[in-house]
Design an enzyme around this catalytic site. Structure first.
Site, mmCIF file in Angstrom:
data_model
loop_
_atom_site.group_PDB
_atom_site.id
_atom_site.type_symbol
_atom_site.label_atom_id
_atom_site.label_comp_id
_atom_site.label_asym_id
_atom_site.label_seq_id
_atom_site.Cartn_x
_atom_site.Cartn_y
_atom_site.Cartn_z
ATOM 1 N N GLU A 35 19.112 -34.753 -1.472
ATOM 2 C CA GLU A 35 18.535 -35.820 -2.286
ATOM 3 C C GLU A 35 17.346 -35.295 -3.095
ATOM 4 O O GLU A 35 17.132 -35.693 -4.243
ATOM 5 C CB GLU A 35 18.107 -36.979 -1.377
ATOM 6 C CG GLU A 35 19.283 -37.686 -0.727
ATOM 7 C CD GLU A 35 18.878 -38.597 0.418
ATOM 8 O OE1 GLU A 35 19.419 -39.713 0.519
ATOM 9 O OE2 GLU A 35 18.004 -38.202 1.223
ATOM 10 N N GLU B 256 23.631 -37.493 7.814
ATOM 11 C CA GLU B 256 22.837 -38.521 8.493
ATOM 12 C C GLU B 256 23.609 -39.266 9.577
ATOM 13 O O GLU B 256 23.045 -39.628 10.623
ATOM 14 C CB GLU B 256 22.293 -39.522 7.457
ATOM 15 C CG GLU B 256 21.130 -39.011 6.633
ATOM 16 C CD GLU B 256 21.554 -38.221 5.413
ATOM 17 O OE1 GLU B 256 20.694 -37.884 4.585
ATOM 18 O OE2 GLU B 256 22.770 -37.932 5.275
#
Length: 257
Positions: A113, A133
């Site tokens: 990200e 995640e």
């Protein structure tokens, strides 16, 4: 001291992750340092480009330091950790200076990200990209399901976020996420940044605003910035300010200085 540093190399700035013991994972202090560095860079007219790097490690950035957020309650996790990280990454993505990310190793989770905030990216041949995640019971929180989809599309993001697949440098380049694959990403990134020193800084900045408006990267602010830039050099603007100071009715001419 924060493990995220700002260095200057003439007209080129370097933002460097420096937390190799934890695979350059982000801590809260690093997020706050990144925001402060962005504010400093925004005001520094001597800088024409920014290169994003990381200390040598098995990962360019392994994401967020789990020990930093593991003990947070749900509201603190959402309000402070996720929202603060999102805000800081947005700040970097919307920097007026062009940015190049030199990704010398794997970029996972928040590290991917983080790389996605750059204008262009250079990746080492053996490095991979991932959104792992779900393997620790959370979801991407710093724009992995938002900005990343605009850059590489829904199917590839689903591969990473839902199925845990790693994306190779070759696939990432084919998807348009990478400007180049290079054995020395940092050297290549600095070469790209160096070329910007010969360009019109104002033209580059405005082009970035226009492109961001087109892809809905802070579109409302970009449109208003462009409009304000158009109106600022007009005689009407100067007359309006003068009339306000003189406490009189303005006499607008519709001309430009």
């Amino acid at each position: 001291m924060s493990a995220l540093h700002l260095y200057r190399h003439g007209e080129i700035a370097e933002l460097k992750l420096d937390n190799p013991a934890k695979l350059n994972a982000f801590t809260l202090d690093m997020l706050r340092a990144l925001e402060a560095h962005c504010d400093e860079l925004e005001r520094d007219a001597s800088i024409c480009a920014v290169v994003i790097t990381a200390a040598e490690s098995k990962a360019f950035c392994a994401g967020a330091d789990i020990l930093e957020w593991a003990e947070l309650g749900p509201f603190d996790f959402a309000r402070h950790w996720v929202r603060e990280g999102h805000r800081v990454f947005d700040r970097l993505a919307r920097l007026s200076k062009p940015t190049v990310a030199a990704i010398g190793a794997h970029a996972f989770g928040g590290g991917l990200e983080f790389a996605a905030t750059a204008d262009i990216r250079v990746l080492a041949p053996g490095a991979t990209l991932a959104l792992p995640e779900a393997s620790v019971g959370i979801v991407p929180g710093w724009s992995g399901t938002q900005r990343l989809i605009r850059l590489i599309g829904e199917p590839m993001v689903k591969e990473m976020a839902l199925f845990g697949r790693r994306i190779s440098a070759e696939r990432a380049q084919a998807a348009g996420f990478l400007a180049d694959i290079a054995d020395d990403p940092k050297a290549t990134a600095f070469e790209m940044a160096e070329k910007l020193t010969t360009k019109s800084g104002r033209a580059v900045e405005v082009a970035k605003y226009m492109i961001h408006a087109a892809v809905d990267e802070d579109r409302s602010a970009m449109i208003e910035a462009l409009g304000s830039g158009m109106i600022s050099p007009t005689d009407d603007r100067n007359e309006g300010v003068s009339a306000f100071k003189d406490k009189r009715k303005p006499n607008f001419s519709g001309t430009q200085s």
